[in-house]
Design a protein around this motif. Structure first.
Motif, PDB file in Angstrom:
ATOM      1  N   ASP A  44      46.833  39.992  47.420  1.00 43.96           N
ATOM      2  CA  ASP A  44      45.916  39.667  48.509  1.00 43.96           C
ATOM      3  C   ASP A  44      46.141  40.605  49.694  1.00 43.96           C
ATOM      4  O   ASP A  44      45.182  41.132  50.265  1.00 43.96           O
ATOM      5  CB  ASP A  44      46.095  38.202  48.938  1.00 43.96           C
ATOM      6  N   ARG A  80      50.978  29.680  53.686  1.00 43.61           N
ATOM      7  CA  ARG A  80      49.808  30.119  52.916  1.00 43.61           C
ATOM      8  C   ARG A  80      49.969  29.763  51.442  1.00 43.61           C
ATOM      9  O   ARG A  80      49.009  29.364  50.790  1.00 43.61           O
ATOM     10  CB  ARG A  80      49.571  31.621  53.090  1.00 43.61           C
ATOM     11  N   ARG A  84      47.459  27.144  49.013  1.00 41.92           N
ATOM     12  CA  ARG A  84      46.701  27.642  47.858  1.00 41.92           C
ATOM     13  C   ARG A  84      46.789  26.652  46.708  1.00 41.92           C
ATOM     14  O   ARG A  84      47.798  26.017  46.481  1.00 41.92           O
ATOM     15  CB  ARG A  84      47.263  28.986  47.397  1.00 41.92           C
ATOM     16  N   SER A  88      41.409  26.852  45.123  1.00 41.15           N
ATOM     17  CA  SER A  88      41.261  27.768  46.259  1.00 41.15           C
ATOM     18  C   SER A  88      41.391  29.223  45.824  1.00 41.15           C
ATOM     19  O   SER A  88      40.762  30.106  46.405  1.00 41.15           O
ATOM     20  CB  SER A  88      42.258  27.440  47.373  1.00 41.15           C
ATOM     21  N   LEU A  89      42.189  29.483  44.799  1.00 41.85           N
ATOM     22  CA  LEU A  89      42.290  30.857  44.284  1.00 41.85           C
ATOM     23  C   LEU A  89      40.971  31.293  43.661  1.00 41.85           C
ATOM     24  O   LEU A  89      40.580  32.460  43.779  1.00 41.85           O
ATOM     25  CB  LEU A  89      43.443  30.978  43.287  1.00 41.85           C
ATOM     26  N   THR A  92      38.753  32.091  46.614  1.00 42.51           N
ATOM     27  CA  THR A  92      39.156  33.390  47.165  1.00 42.51           C
ATOM     28  C   THR A  92      38.648  34.523  46.295  1.00 42.51           C
ATOM     29  O   THR A  92      38.115  35.518  46.801  1.00 42.51           O
ATOM     30  CB  THR A  92      40.688  33.471  47.301  1.00 42.51           C
ATOM     31  N   TYR A  93      38.790  34.376  44.986  1.00 43.67           N
ATOM     32  CA  TYR A  93      38.324  35.418  44.067  1.00 43.67           C
ATOM     33  C   TYR A  93      36.816  35.632  44.237  1.00 43.67           C
ATOM     34  O   TYR A  93      36.354  36.769  44.364  1.00 43.67           O
ATOM     35  CB  TYR A  93      38.663  35.029  42.631  1.00 43.67           C
ATOM     36  N   GLU A  95      35.001  34.934  46.833  1.00 44.34           N
ATOM     37  CA  GLU A  95      34.762  35.537  48.146  1.00 44.34           C
ATOM     38  C   GLU A  95      35.125  37.015  48.152  1.00 44.34           C
ATOM     39  O   GLU A  95      34.417  37.833  48.738  1.00 44.34           O
ATOM     40  CB  GLU A  95      35.545  34.773  49.222  1.00 44.34           C
ATOM     41  N   HIS A  96      36.229  37.368  47.496  1.00 39.63           N
ATOM     42  CA  HIS A  96      36.596  38.779  47.393  1.00 39.63           C
ATOM     43  C   HIS A  96      35.516  39.564  46.644  1.00 39.63           C
ATOM     44  O   HIS A  96      35.173  40.685  47.040  1.00 39.63           O
ATOM     45  CB  HIS A  96      37.950  38.932  46.713  1.00 39.63           C
ATOM     46  N   HIS A 118      35.098  34.486  54.306  1.00 39.34           N
ATOM     47  CA  HIS A 118      36.364  34.404  53.575  1.00 39.34           C
ATOM     48  C   HIS A 118      37.502  33.980  54.508  1.00 39.34           C
ATOM     49  O   HIS A 118      38.266  33.060  54.198  1.00 39.34           O
ATOM     50  CB  HIS A 118      36.668  35.753  52.923  1.00 39.34           C
ATOM     51  N   THR A 121      37.235  30.352  55.549  1.00 35.10           N
ATOM     52  CA  THR A 121      37.646  29.459  54.461  1.00 35.10           C
ATOM     53  C   THR A 121      39.163  29.352  54.405  1.00 35.10           C
ATOM     54  O   THR A 121      39.720  28.256  54.286  1.00 35.10           O
ATOM     55  CB  THR A 121      37.107  29.965  53.106  1.00 35.10           C
ATOM     56  N   ARG A 122      39.830  30.490  54.490  1.00 33.22           N
ATOM     57  CA  ARG A 122      41.297  30.489  54.423  1.00 33.22           C
ATOM     58  C   ARG A 122      41.903  29.820  55.655  1.00 33.22           C
ATOM     59  O   ARG A 122      42.897  29.107  55.562  1.00 33.22           O
ATOM     60  CB  ARG A 122      41.851  31.910  54.264  1.00 33.22           C
TER      61      ARG A 122
END
Length: 144
Positions: A44, A80, A84, A88-89, A92-93, A95-96, A118, A121-122
């Protein structure tokens, strides 16, 4: 981060080379496939660092480096990691991938918004973790 990273991402949409976009895709995939919290954090951080570097803007890169140093603090890394989950991963994926797509098609406005979404969200996940851990009261506005 909300002031710096979305702007770096918008600049990337104008400046990132195709081979750098491919590297960004690889970093996102590596993070998604990682099961070890330290590896997730490594990939990340690498993802966000590549965006900062490829924006090719020294003042913003300097600001990012200061934020990245704070982000690497072991207490923040631990929080962090606790914030997770598998779900959530996946978020994140996704969003990435949205960030990468906006960069790849050269759309700075969409890239900026994708990074902002992103980060928000985090930040929400971090806020929840801090509240549940009792480290901050629920009414504290840490990231606003």
């Amino acid at each position: 981060r909300l002031c710096v990273e979305p702007e770096l991402t918008a600049l990337c949409a104008r400046r990132m080379l195709p081979e750098e976009v491919q590297r960004l895709q690889m970093l996102a995939q590596r993070q998604f496939e990682s099961v070890d919290p330290q590896a997730v954090e490594l990939w990340d951080g690498s993802f966000h660092r590549l965006i900062a570097q490829c924006a090719r803007n020294k003042p913003l890169l300097t600001a990012f480096a200061l934020l990245d140093k704070i982000r690497s603090n072991s207490d923040w890394v631990a929080i962090r990691a606790r914030a997770r989950s598998d779900a959530s991963l996946q978020v994140t994926y996704n969003e990435h991938l949205a960030i990468i797509e906006a960069i790849a098609v050269g759309d700075p406005d969409t890239a900026r918004m994708a990074m902002r979404d992103h980060l928000e969200t985090r930040f929400a996940a971090l806020r929840t973790e801090l509240e549940q851990s009792g480290l901050v009261p629920p009414s504290t506005r840490l990231f606003d």
